[in-house]
Design an enzyme around this catalytic site. Structure first.
Site, PDB file in Angstrom:
ATOM      1  N   LEU A   1     -81.170 -19.934 141.999  1.00 42.60           N
ATOM      2  CA  LEU A   1     -80.130 -20.576 142.511  1.00 42.60           C
ATOM      3  C   LEU A   1     -80.290 -21.797 142.085  1.00 42.60           C
ATOM      4  CD1 LEU A   1     -80.516 -19.010 146.125  1.00 42.60           C
ATOM      5  CD2 LEU A   1     -78.611 -18.631 144.356  1.00 42.60           C
ATOM      6  N   PRO A   2     -79.315 -22.749 142.224  1.00 42.13           N
ATOM      7  CA  PRO A   2     -79.257 -24.047 141.637  1.00 42.13           C
ATOM      8  C   PRO A   2     -79.997 -25.312 142.265  1.00 42.13           C
ATOM      9  CG  PRO A   2     -76.950 -23.419 141.645  1.00 42.13           C
ATOM     10  CD  PRO A   2     -77.832 -22.339 142.470  1.00 42.13           C
TER      11      PRO A   2
ATOM     12  N   THR B   1     -85.576 -24.028 140.773  1.00 37.82           N
ATOM     13  CA  THR B   1     -86.338 -25.452 140.869  1.00 37.82           C
ATOM     14  C   THR B   1     -85.803 -26.084 142.135  1.00 37.82           C
ATOM     15  OG1 THR B   1     -86.910 -25.311 138.563  1.00 37.82           O
ATOM     16  CG2 THR B   1     -87.167 -27.257 139.688  1.00 37.82           C
TER      17      THR B   1
ATOM     18  N   LYS C   1     -94.611 -27.506 138.991  1.00 42.00           N
ATOM     19  CA  LYS C   1     -93.282 -27.528 138.144  1.00 42.00           C
ATOM     20  C   LYS C   1     -92.701 -28.930 137.967  1.00 42.00           C
ATOM     21  CE  LYS C   1     -89.084 -26.542 136.506  1.00 42.00           C
ATOM     22  NZ  LYS C   1     -88.974 -26.210 135.069  1.00 42.00           N
TER      23      LYS C   1
ATOM     24  N   LYS D   1     -82.330 -33.798 137.414  1.00 47.78           N
ATOM     25  CA  LYS D   1     -82.189 -33.433 138.602  1.00 47.78           C
ATOM     26  C   LYS D   1     -83.971 -33.146 138.890  1.00 47.78           C
ATOM     27  CE  LYS D   1     -82.540 -28.739 140.681  1.00 47.78           C
ATOM     28  NZ  LYS D   1     -82.669 -27.284 140.373  1.00 47.78           N
TER      29      LYS D   1
HETATM   30  P1  NAD Z   1     -76.395 -22.070 137.120  1.00 54.59           P
HETATM   31  O1  NAD Z   1     -75.801 -22.920 137.764  1.00 54.59           O
HETATM   32  O2  NAD Z   1     -76.326 -21.398 135.677  1.00 54.59           O
HETATM   33  O3  NAD Z   1     -76.653 -20.638 137.950  1.00 54.59           O
HETATM   34  C1  NAD Z   1     -76.943 -20.453 139.268  1.00 54.59           C
HETATM   35  C2  NAD Z   1     -76.084 -19.211 139.847  1.00 54.59           C
HETATM   36  O4  NAD Z   1     -76.321 -19.155 141.387  1.00 54.59           O
HETATM   37  C3  NAD Z   1     -74.863 -19.324 139.581  1.00 54.59           C
HETATM   38  O5  NAD Z   1     -74.290 -18.022 138.914  1.00 54.59           O
HETATM   39  C4  NAD Z   1     -74.050 -19.288 141.095  1.00 54.59           C
HETATM   40  O6  NAD Z   1     -72.880 -18.793 141.244  1.00 54.59           O
HETATM   41  C5  NAD Z   1     -75.014 -18.815 141.841  1.00 54.59           C
HETATM   42  N1  NAD Z   1     -75.156 -18.980 143.162  1.00 54.59           N
HETATM   43  C6  NAD Z   1     -74.907 -20.174 143.858  1.00 54.59           C
HETATM   44  N2  NAD Z   1     -75.011 -20.313 144.984  1.00 54.59           N
HETATM   45  C7  NAD Z   1     -74.957 -18.930 145.361  1.00 54.59           C
HETATM   46  C8  NAD Z   1     -75.159 -18.254 146.572  1.00 54.59           C
HETATM   47  N3  NAD Z   1     -74.959 -18.771 148.042  1.00 54.59           N
HETATM   48  N4  NAD Z   1     -74.966 -16.971 146.545  1.00 54.59           N
HETATM   49  C9  NAD Z   1     -75.264 -16.145 145.311  1.00 54.59           C
HETATM   50  N5  NAD Z   1     -75.370 -16.982 144.163  1.00 54.59           N
HETATM   51  C10 NAD Z   1     -74.910 -18.094 144.257  1.00 54.59           C
HETATM   52  O7  NAD Z   1     -78.152 -22.406 137.101  1.00 54.59           O
HETATM   53  P2  NAD Z   1     -79.265 -21.891 135.975  1.00 54.59           P
HETATM   54  O8  NAD Z   1     -79.333 -22.636 134.773  1.00 54.59           O
HETATM   55  O9  NAD Z   1     -79.197 -20.721 135.868  1.00 54.59           O
HETATM   56  O10 NAD Z   1     -80.683 -22.666 136.767  1.00 54.59           O
HETATM   57  C11 NAD Z   1     -81.059 -21.827 137.894  1.00 54.59           C
HETATM   58  C12 NAD Z   1     -82.358 -22.622 138.537  1.00 54.59           C
HETATM   59  O11 NAD Z   1     -83.450 -22.417 137.399  1.00 54.59           O
HETATM   60  C13 NAD Z   1     -82.162 -24.269 138.833  1.00 54.59           C
HETATM   61  O12 NAD Z   1     -82.761 -24.394 139.921  1.00 54.59           O
HETATM   62  C14 NAD Z   1     -82.487 -24.770 137.406  1.00 54.59           C
HETATM   63  O13 NAD Z   1     -83.022 -26.088 138.030  1.00 54.59           O
HETATM   64  C15 NAD Z   1     -83.719 -24.013 137.351  1.00 54.59           C
HETATM   65  N6  NAD Z   1     -84.095 -23.861 135.805  1.00 54.59           N
HETATM   66  C16 NAD Z   1     -82.910 -23.906 134.827  1.00 54.59           C
HETATM   67  C17 NAD Z   1     -83.318 -24.185 133.552  1.00 54.59           C
HETATM   68  C18 NAD Z   1     -82.290 -24.097 132.325  1.00 54.59           C
HETATM   69  O14 NAD Z   1     -82.560 -24.115 131.276  1.00 54.59           O
HETATM   70  N7  NAD Z   1     -81.318 -23.693 132.923  1.00 54.59           N
HETATM   71  C19 NAD Z   1     -84.950 -23.888 133.176  1.00 54.59           C
HETATM   72  C20 NAD Z   1     -85.662 -24.036 133.984  1.00 54.59           C
HETATM   73  C21 NAD Z   1     -85.337 -23.956 135.499  1.00 54.59           C
END
Ligand code: NAD
Length: 302
Positions: A69-70, A100, A175, A250
């Site tokens: 999740l975000p 994260t 992390k 973030k």
């Molecule tokens: P994203 O915003 O693309 O995806 C998050 C998903 O969660 C979305 O599809 C959203 O609809 C869903 N969501 C939100 N609230 C929800 C709920 N209540 N119920 C069900 N689904 C829900 O984010 P991301 O890029 O996939 O990142 C996810 C996590 O990974 C974050 O914490 C980010 O910091 C971490 N991260 C991201 C990266 C990257 O390169 N994108 C790298 C390492 C870590």
């Protein structure tokens, strides 16, 4: 075969869930998926996953739940809300959160899960979208030995390196320490390369020199921020792909929160956070974080 559920099918979660689904299929198992965005679910069901129409339905009867999740508030609400995960799963369920988030929220969810005889681990990742797609992520796990051992069996289908950082919240702490270091190294690398360019050096020549000298670091070696110096990096692709600058901001914000909580002095991390914050306010949030390089460039007077 026990039910495995994946919640949060965004940029990271979707490719992770695909790898998990493929592995489960080979073992004769299945994956149930849920996201607030129905289109994200469609992509997985087209590959053979089972659709859940609500959070309740997604976790009902599950023996393993993975979330991606975000941010902390989403994790808190998905796990702890009145109709959240903890309200519906059976005793003994393994809960893995790979988002994260701040370590306090991870510890809070772990504590409530433990009170209900559930196993919760925080398991944030390093490796980005490319690592998620390739199944080569690094997982940094916080939680009990038992939680780690069980989680490893699931995480191995989505990643290559799986570390046990310590008790609940330790995965998140490790992390954010790593990403604070990365933010500092990237900003320092951008600064040094621009100083060289402004003083007449070719950035490729300067990079080669520093790579064999004491300024060598990960950003310089594998992720050079100056366009054209290195092939196959975001800098040579208009800063597209890679790790978004807004996500670096973030993570640096999470590092600053942790530093305040523990009264740790983190001056370099503070400067890096401010640099990325300013860069993002100037409209660069969705570019790769190495685009910070551009903010140092001398502008030609018109
Ligand atoms: P994203 O915003 O693309 O995806 C998050 C998903 O969660 C979305 O599809 C959203 O609809 C869903 N969501 C939100 N609230 C929800 C709920 N209540 N119920 C069900 N689904 C829900 O984010 P991301 O890029 O996939 O990142 C996810 C996590 O990974 C974050 O914490 C980010 O910091 C971490 N991260 C991201 C990266 C990257 O390169 N994108 C790298 C390492 C870590």
């Amino acid at each position: 075969m026990s039910k495995v559920t994946f919640i949060g099918l965004g940029n990271m979660g979707s490719p992770m869930a695909k790898n998990l689904l493929n592995a489960l299929k080979k073992e004769g198992g299945s994956l149930e998926v849920y996201d607030l965005n129905p289109t994200a679910i469609d992509e997985l069901t087209a590959l053979g996953a089972t659709r859940a129409n609500s959070l309740h339905q997604a976790v009902d009867g599950a023996s393993i739940v993975v979330t991606m999740l975000p941010a902390g508030q989403h994790v808190q609400s998905v796990y702890l809300a009145k109709d959240g995960v903890l309200a519906h799963v059976a005793k003994g369920t393994l809960l893995i959160d790979s988002s994260t988030i701040d370590p306090q929220t991870a510890r809070q969810v772990a504590e409530q899960a433990t009170q209900q005889d559930l196993l919760f681990v925080d398991a944030p990742v390093s490796g980005g979208v490319a690592g998620a797609a390739a199944g080569t992520l690094t997982f940094i796990v916080g939680g009990s030995e038992q939680g780690f051992t069980q989680a490893k069996n699931v995480l191995q289908h989505m990643g290559k390196n799986i570390f046990h950082a310590g008790e609940a919240g330790a995965g998140q702490v490790a992390k954010i320490c790593n990403n604070m270091m990365l933010g500092i190294l990237m900003s320092g690398t951008c600064e040094a390369l621009n100083l060289g360019i402004d003083n007449g050096l070719d950035p490729k020549v300067l990079s080669d020199i520093m790579l064999q000298s004491s300024g060598r670091n990960w950003a310089l070696e594998l992720y050079n921020p100056c366009p054209g110096v290195m092939k196959n990096v975001p800098a040579s692709n208009g800063y597209q792909g890679g790790f978004m600058s807004q996500l670096m901001e973030k993570d640096l914000g999470l590092a600053m929160q942790a530093a305040v909580a523990s009264q740790t002095s983190t001056p370099m991390g503070g400067v890096a956070r401010n640099l990325f914050c300013l860069h993002n306010r100037q409209g660069n949030g969705e570019k790769d974080f190495s685009s910070l390089f551009e903010s140092y460039l001398k502008r030609l007077e018109s």
